[in-house]
Design an enzyme around this catalytic site. Sequence first.
Site, PDB file in Angstrom:
ATOM      1  N   ALA A 106       0.841  -1.200   0.000  1.00  0.00           N
ATOM      2  CA  ALA A 106       0.000   0.000   0.000  1.00  0.00           C
ATOM      3  C   ALA A 106       0.880   1.256   0.000  1.00  0.00           C
ATOM      4  CB  ALA A 106      -0.967  -0.033   1.183  1.00  0.00           C
ATOM      5  N   SER A 107       0.507   2.269   0.761  1.00  0.00           N
ATOM      6  CA  SER A 107       1.214   3.553   0.689  1.00  0.00           C
ATOM      7  C   SER A 107       2.603   3.534   1.308  1.00  0.00           C
ATOM      8  CB  SER A 107       0.378   4.647   1.371  1.00  0.00           C
ATOM      9  OG  SER A 107      -0.775   4.932   0.603  1.00  0.00           O
ATOM     10  N   THR A 108       2.970   2.462   2.018  1.00  0.00           N
ATOM     11  CA  THR A 108       4.339   2.410   2.542  1.00  0.00           C
ATOM     12  C   THR A 108       5.354   2.365   1.404  1.00  0.00           C
ATOM     13  OG1 THR A 108       4.384  -0.019   2.682  1.00  0.00           O
ATOM     14  CG2 THR A 108       3.557   1.187   4.606  1.00  0.00           C
TER      15      THR A 108
END
Length: 600
Positions: free
Chosen positions: A401-403
């Site tokens: 995801a956004s990591t």
Amino acid sequence: MVNFIIQFLLCNCFICIIIGIFLIAKHILRHKLTSRMQYNLWFTLLGLLAVLFFSVNSFGFMFISSWFNNLKNIPSSPIETAMRNTVPPISPNNSNWINDFSISVSKNTPSAIIVLLCILWIVGIIVMISLIIKARFHFYIIKKSALPLQSTTIHKLYRKCLNEMNITKYIPIYSTAFLKSPVITGLFKPCIYIPIHLISNYNANAMRYMLLHELCHYKYKDALPNFAMNIIGVLYWFNPFVWYSLKEMKNDREVACNTSVLKLLEEDSYEDYGNTLINFAEKMSISPFPFATGSSGSMKQMKKRILNIATYHPVSFKKKLYGTLSFTLIVFVLFGFAPLLSIQAADQNRYYFNAQDSYIEYIDLSDIFKENRGSFVLFDTKKDSWHIYNKDYATTRISPASTFKIYSALFALESGIITPEHSMLSWNGQNYIYDLWNMDQTLESAMQNSVTWYFQTLDEQTGLSSIINYLHKTGYGNQTIEGALSFYWLNSSLKISPIEQVEMLKKLYYNQLDFAPENMEAIKNSIRLYTTEHGSLSGKTGTIEVDGQNTSGWFIGYIEKDKNTYFFATNIQNEMLASGPIATDLTFSILSELDIWKIE
């Protein structure tokens, strides 16, 4: 299950090639191998066929994995346009706190053809098992009708054969009118069944040969590989190459058994033994039950066995030596294919954690995670120690995801798309649901507000080939990109485990990624959340939102405190409530309990 079927079918293509190589090698070296060696070689192939259903560590085969994953292109539904704001439950008083905004995507739906193949394979297995059960029931009826052998003459001969074979255990022997050839059956309690017509037409030499043959099956424990062959036949019911191999293995088993009998006979008895097989060839051509071993087989197989008897000579030491070398060579080559055929090697959805030089402590945090599935990983640099909650989840790869925006930005910096001093990208004018997205963005603001369009733009300008090269260079997760370039890290092909997240952060922090130091420093500055007199905290959240539901949440980062650095990664999974902010909340609870970081 669907992914397994795809990889299983692809591996079967390689199996056909491997079987071809095996048969060619076996044919070329047939004069170097003894008959028993030729039969034992098949065990290696059985092991390779079984390895698809077990995990094999496959370091060095990453390129094969990538090839498999590129073929495994299951179409997914279009990305939904609806987006939701997930506000962190913990909001430290710091302007650089990262907001976690997520984009909802639809679940990947497997192809109807793949689902149909999956169902067909399972149905085929059920049919094959049913046939074995039917045969077993048929044999049960024969077994119930069989009588203990009454002939004292044959009993005397049988005991003589047992002594000749150096078998101390007495194996029960029965007579039956419903078999045409002798068989020995039973994995744990073997029994021999002799057709009545062989007893009625008693011939001492012929009966001795038959008994020796069946006892050879017992001595070499042929019931066990026969059981394995039945399992392989059930699982690979659709593969003609496997079925041909199993048929040849059974034939080599009988040839090896005949050779073992010949070793017990005088040279002038070889012809008599061969004539016995010829005389009973028609009666013995009926295949026995799949779970039984016997001297039956097709007429073609019987011809091969008789030719082997006709050309038999005691094995010399030289042939044994050459045979052993040839056998070892073929086995070595075949086992080299094991990682290729491993489903785990093809899937690469699990990380093989190896930290032998570090201390590893597995901790229980179930009271903090409660109903959430997931894991927590912490690495203490000063103590060189790992603290892991739920190793199974900690080594399972899922979408970052956004990591991943940390590395998306790093790749763009390294490619020169942006620089630490000039990182602004102009807003594209599209009206997003988040007001903070509807403006020009720098690296710091985009990272703070998790502005997805900013990083998508960076990815598009960096380019697919460069991103793939960077993934391989850094060793990020499964290093796989499929589908649209804009969403490969959003519940798609790119996956990473919590332990790998920590290892990546360590590489970033200590400038071990072989990137420009100023670029890595810019990334570290962009994810620094806040600093207190006790230390500083850096990190990035991530949320996987599927069909409007938050199903997975990340919080990864590191803490600099007391001349030490702690790297951590938390992932939680839940059907409805699992987001980056919730993962952050759990992380602070854990860090507080470990007396590493407390929110004031």
